[in-house]
Scaffold this active site. Structure first.
Site, PDB file in Angstrom:
ATOM      1  CG  HIS A   8      -1.858   1.105   1.318  1.00  0.00           C
ATOM      2  ND1 HIS A   8      -1.869   1.990   2.377  1.00  0.00           N
ATOM      3  CD2 HIS A   8      -2.856   1.503   0.490  1.00  0.00           C
ATOM      4  CE1 HIS A   8      -2.828   2.879   2.207  1.00  0.00           C
ATOM      5  NE2 HIS A   8      -3.436   2.609   1.071  1.00  0.00           N
ATOM      6  CD  GLU A  36      -3.339   2.385  -3.219  1.00  0.00           C
ATOM      7  OE1 GLU A  36      -4.217   3.228  -3.485  1.00  0.00           O
ATOM      8  OE2 GLU A  36      -2.374   2.636  -2.443  1.00  0.00           O
ATOM      9  CG  ASP A  38      -2.958   7.019  -3.483  1.00  0.00           C
ATOM     10  OD1 ASP A  38      -4.116   6.594  -3.472  1.00  0.00           O
ATOM     11  OD2 ASP A  38      -2.079   6.673  -2.656  1.00  0.00           O
ATOM     12  CG  HIS A  51      -3.493   9.392  -0.073  1.00  0.00           C
ATOM     13  ND1 HIS A  51      -4.099  10.177   0.903  1.00  0.00           N
ATOM     14  CD2 HIS A  51      -4.365   8.402  -0.345  1.00  0.00           C
ATOM     15  CE1 HIS A  51      -5.271   9.673   1.205  1.00  0.00           C
ATOM     16  NE2 HIS A  51      -5.470   8.595   0.462  1.00  0.00           N
ATOM     17  CD  GLU A 110      -7.652   6.119  -4.385  1.00  0.00           C
ATOM     18  OE1 GLU A 110      -8.521   6.934  -4.024  1.00  0.00           O
ATOM     19  OE2 GLU A 110      -6.987   5.434  -3.586  1.00  0.00           O
TER      20      GLU A 110
END
Length: 243
Positions: A8, A36, A38, A51, A110
């Site tokens: 993450h 993952e 952003d 993020h 994301e």
């Protein structure tokens, strides 16, 4: 081990999140197969990996990501807040992360685009993925359904996933309506019934953010297809591989 480990924001438990240091640290672990990250856009349209909509928490800068050009942003320190040993770490561009991870790691990207905050981000990102030959190596995820629809329009070949974190609603129904093939869900919202339902329909399933061995084991017992997204991939390794 079927419950894949997803780092993450990289190895964000030990390194500053969404930095090349965190990504390299995660990639040193052979059992980490996904990361993952952003993505937002700078004022001059460069996809960057960060993020928060604000720069304040994870850099020595201030203000909004959308209000800063890439030439300014790349000079910020994005590591010192975590530990002095990471001083000098920078906010990476998406292009840098793609070049680092190509043929080594798959990415859950994301898109931070609530309310179409970044018009055109879907086309910008899908074109960059295509230029790197990585359209098949990622899944584009978002809370924002409009963003997911525009991703489909920008490049139907890129896999898309809905992010869901609500006590109410029908995540399976929303995934079906959007034509997505992936569900990213807060681990506390995931039930055995939902996991079985999604798996039976070929929908990828990722639970976030899971940092305790007990919860990792519970999810693994729930279904073998659940990808475990964690700030601490080392705990995943200890839990499932004893390494």
């Amino acid at each position: 081990m079927n419950n894949l480990c997803v780092a993450h924001r990289g190895f964000s438990g030990k390194a500053p999140e969404n930095t090349l240091a965190a990504f390299r640290m995660a990639m040193e672990l052979p059992y980490v197969t996904w990361m993952e990250i952003d993505v937002q856009l700078t004022r001059d349209g460069v996809p960057v990996v960060i993020h928060d909509y604000s720069l304040d928490r994870t850099t020595n800068g201030h203000g909004k990501v959308k209000d800063m050009d890439w030439s300014q942003m790349r000079r910020l320190d994005a590591g010192g807040w975590k530990n002095r040993s990471f001083r000098g770490e920078r906010i990476p561009s998406l292009e840098e992360v793609l070049e680092l991870s190509k043929e080594r790691m798959r990415l859950n990207i994301e898109l931070k685009n609530a309310g179409n905050l970044y018009p055109g981000i879907e086309k910008t990102v899908t074109q960059l993925l295509a230029s790197k030959g990585m359209s098949k190596d990622v899944v584009l995820t978002s809370f924002d359904t409009g963003t997911l629809q525009r991703c489909q329009e920008a490049d139907p070949a890129v896999r898309r996933g809905l992010i869901f974190d609500s006590r109410w609603g029908d995540p399976a129904g929303r995934v079906r309506e959007l034509g997505c093939s992936f569900l990213s869900i807060a681990f506390s919202r995931l039930t055995p019934g939902l996991a079985r339902f999604m798996s039976a329909r070929g929908v990828g399933l990722m639970a976030w953010t899971v940092n305790k061995a007990k919860e990792m084991r519970r999810l693994a017992d729930m279904h073998s297809d659940i990808m475990i997204c964690t700030n601490r991939p080392d705990i995943w390794g200890d839990t499932f591989l004893g390494v």
